[in-house]
Design a protein around this motif. Structure first.
Motif, mmCIF file in Angstrom:
data_model
loop_
_atom_site.group_PDB
_atom_site.id
_atom_site.type_symbol
_atom_site.label_atom_id
_atom_site.label_comp_id
_atom_site.label_asym_id
_atom_site.label_seq_id
_atom_site.Cartn_x
_atom_site.Cartn_y
_atom_site.Cartn_z
ATOM 1 N N VAL A 190 0.859 -1.325 0.035
ATOM 2 C CA VAL A 190 0.145 -0.275 -0.098
ATOM 3 C C VAL A 190 0.785 1.131 -0.006
ATOM 4 N N LEU A 191 0.742 2.048 -1.100
ATOM 5 C CA LEU A 191 1.585 3.232 -1.006
ATOM 6 C C LEU A 191 0.754 4.447 -0.290
ATOM 7 N N ASP A 192 -0.476 4.647 -0.319
ATOM 8 C CA ASP A 192 -0.830 5.750 0.413
ATOM 9 C C ASP A 192 -1.481 5.463 1.595
ATOM 10 N N TYR A 193 -0.819 4.529 2.626
ATOM 11 C CA TYR A 193 -1.481 4.070 3.807
ATOM 12 C C TYR A 193 -1.357 5.175 4.658
ATOM 13 N N THR A 194 -2.270 4.773 5.785
ATOM 14 C CA THR A 194 -2.018 5.995 6.921
ATOM 15 C C THR A 194 -1.379 5.512 8.265
ATOM 16 N N THR A 195 -0.654 6.338 8.771
ATOM 17 C CA THR A 195 0.212 5.802 10.021
ATOM 18 C C THR A 195 -0.840 6.213 11.238
ATOM 19 N N LEU A 196 -1.354 5.266 12.251
ATOM 20 C CA LEU A 196 -1.960 5.523 13.285
ATOM 21 C C LEU A 196 -0.975 5.446 14.556
ATOM 22 N N VAL A 197 -0.874 6.632 15.019
ATOM 23 C CA VAL A 197 -0.088 6.884 16.467
ATOM 24 C C VAL A 197 -1.011 6.578 17.611
ATOM 25 N N VAL A 198 -0.679 5.868 18.534
ATOM 26 C CA VAL A 198 -1.595 5.669 19.700
ATOM 27 C C VAL A 198 -0.712 5.956 20.916
ATOM 28 N N LEU A 199 -1.294 6.863 21.529
ATOM 29 C CA LEU A 199 -1.069 7.194 23.049
ATOM 30 C C LEU A 199 -2.014 6.615 24.089
ATOM 31 N N HIS A 200 -1.058 5.777 24.744
ATOM 32 C CA HIS A 200 -1.890 4.877 25.801
ATOM 33 C C HIS A 200 -2.526 5.462 26.923
ATOM 34 N N GLY A 201 -3.179 4.985 27.495
ATOM 35 C CA GLY A 201 -3.780 5.661 28.744
ATOM 36 C C GLY A 201 -3.152 5.349 30.338
ATOM 37 N N CYS A 202 -4.115 5.692 31.163
ATOM 38 C CA CYS A 202 -3.318 5.711 32.547
ATOM 39 C C CYS A 202 -2.961 4.589 32.954
ATOM 40 N N LYS A 213 -4.305 -2.013 5.663
ATOM 41 C CA LYS A 213 -3.627 -0.727 5.182
ATOM 42 C C LYS A 213 -3.291 0.332 5.907
ATOM 43 N N LEU A 214 -2.815 0.052 7.304
ATOM 44 C CA LEU A 214 -2.243 1.020 8.173
ATOM 45 C C LEU A 214 -0.916 0.665 8.723
ATOM 46 N N MET A 237 -9.246 -3.611 15.147
ATOM 47 C CA MET A 237 -8.455 -3.180 14.176
ATOM 48 C C MET A 237 -9.276 -2.970 12.857
ATOM 49 N N ALA A 238 -9.966 -3.819 12.457
ATOM 50 C CA ALA A 238 -11.112 -3.302 11.407
ATOM 51 C C ALA A 238 -11.968 -2.091 11.668
ATOM 52 N N PHE A 239 -12.234 -1.930 13.047
ATOM 53 C CA PHE A 239 -13.309 -0.780 13.550
ATOM 54 C C PHE A 239 -12.380 0.396 13.000
ATOM 55 N N PHE A 240 -11.080 0.373 13.597
ATOM 56 C CA PHE A 240 -10.226 1.421 13.612
ATOM 57 C C PHE A 240 -9.953 1.746 12.143
ATOM 58 N N ALA A 241 -9.611 0.867 11.476
ATOM 59 C CA ALA A 241 -9.368 1.109 10.063
ATOM 60 C C ALA A 241 -10.491 1.698 9.113
ATOM 61 N N ALA A 242 -11.804 1.389 9.704
ATOM 62 C CA ALA A 242 -12.917 2.172 8.990
ATOM 63 C C ALA A 242 -12.947 3.510 9.674
ATOM 64 N N ALA A 243 -12.738 3.857 10.711
ATOM 65 C CA ALA A 243 -12.857 5.044 11.408
ATOM 66 C C ALA A 243 -11.766 5.927 10.677
ATOM 67 N N VAL A 244 -10.627 5.435 10.526
ATOM 68 C CA VAL A 244 -9.429 6.320 9.902
ATOM 69 C C VAL A 244 -9.779 6.714 8.372
ATOM 70 N N TYR A 245 -10.117 5.596 7.701
ATOM 71 C CA TYR A 245 -10.455 5.838 6.312
ATOM 72 C C TYR A 245 -11.712 6.094 5.987
ATOM 73 N N ASP A 246 -12.781 6.559 7.082
ATOM 74 C CA ASP A 246 -13.912 6.979 6.959
ATOM 75 C C ASP A 246 -14.851 6.416 5.899
#
Length: 347
Positions: free
Chosen positions: A17-29, A50-51, A337-346
């Motif tokens: 995938v050339l036009d992938y999105t990078t998901l940067v996750v900041l953890h919780g408490c 594709k992430l 993961m599928a839920f996050f990908a759908a959210a990121v790619y709208d």
């Protein structure tokens, strides 16, 4: 390049995938990358969705640059202005990391709903992730200009109510502040509570009385921490860091976080000047702890309120993850993961 105060894990770029999105996750408490992470199960699933996933360890947590006593004094002060200065600095250092990483790794730039960066805060990590928006005016021009071509999406994942200005305690004693127990005992109790599955009587009523406050010990699924080995639990929990890097902010006046949320999401001037192309997606979980349901409710109420005032702010999509508790990335990684990908790619 700046010397990063953070540590991170990186799934690497998807090969196909050339036009992938990078998901940067900041953890919780309390739960962080040490070296195990509650998000680690997502890393091998990134490419097929594709992430590219980067799990960032926030400052004060394991193997990162600890906060100085001066920084802690700003964070833990009763003075609202010093809180502003603390999060001004957090916005700058996070923006520096993202800009340097994007440049060094030659990430695809943001284009429509592809490429670029999606920055996700989980739980208490949203206080730090959202500083990129609420404190954007404190970020140096050069850093903003370097980062601007990559900033595409902010994901607010299961935020506790305090981060958006709700009363986070409502007269209750927060377990991490209960000094009648050792720090380790408090962390165990917090982990059990925050990772349990709650059966709220009505998740659409917006009534506090309809929220289940404490876990039902007879609930069959059990807490997510009960499905961790002792080694896994010990490897990802850092209770001492939580008391320095997260808990003090939970005691801020709700009005302060409310003002920051308005600046971050519901200010037309701010949205036009800082990251003007940025989309925001908020995800809250159906069976999460009460304060995170309240966080989802609060965002929906704020969106409706500002729509009524004719304030556009930033594009904000709010969605609920059915059946999920606060740790779906640990219990159901493929679905999450599928839920996050759908959210990121709208999608």
């Amino acid at each position: 390049m700046h010397q990063s105060p953070f540590t991170f894990d990186d799934s690497g770029a998807p090969v196909s995938v050339l036009d992938y999105t990078t998901l940067v996750v900041l953890h919780g408490c309390a739960f962080n990358k040490n070296p195990t992470d509650t998000f680690q199960k997502l890393l091998p699933l990134a490419a097929q969705n594709k992430l590219r996933i980067v799990l960032l360890n926030r400052r004060e947590y394991s193997d990162t640059k600890p906060f100085t006593e001066e920084e802690i004094s700003l964070f833990d002060s009763p003075d609202d202005q010093t809180h502003e200065l603390f999060f001004d600095a957090r916005a700058q250092e996070l923006a520096e990391f993202l800009a340097d990483f994007a440049t060094k790794e030659n990430l695809p730039k943001a284009c429509a709903n592809r490429g670029g960066l999606a920055v996700m805060g989980w739980s208490a990590g949203n206080a730090y992730a959202l500083s990129l928006l609420s404190h954007a005016s404190a970020i140096k021009d050069a850093t903003r200009e370097q980062l601007e071509p990559f900033m595409r999406t902010m994901v607010i994942f299961d935020t506790p109510g305090y981060v958006i200005g709700r009363d986070s305690l409502l007269g209750q004693t927060f377990v991490l502040l209960d000094s009648s127990h050792t720090v380790e005992e408090r962390a165990r109790m917090f982990g059990y509570w925050v990772s349990s599955y709650f059966d709220h009587s009505n998740i659409s009523s917006r009534r506090f009385e309809d929220l289940q406050l404490m876990p039902d010990p007879t609930e069959k699924t059990g807490a997510s921490t009960s499905r961790m080995t002792e080694a896994e639990y010990q490897s990802m929990v850092n209770p001492e860091a939580s008391l320095r890097a997260d808990v003090p902010a939970m005691l801020y006046p709700p009005e302060q976080f409310a003002n920051w949320t308005k600046r971050a999401l519901f200010d037309d001037d701010f949205a036009g000047r800082y990251w003007p192309r940025l989309q925001v997606t908020a995800i809250w979980c159906e069976r999460t702890c009460w304060t995170c349901v309240d966080g989802g409710w609060g965002l929906e109420e704020l969106r409706k309120q500002h729509d009524g005032l004719g304030v556009r702010g930033r594009p904000l999509k709010i969605t609920m993850m059915p059946g999920a508790n606060h740790f779906p990335h640990w219990d159901e990684p493929e679905k999450t993961m599928a839920f996050f990908a759908a959210a990121v790619y709208d999608e």
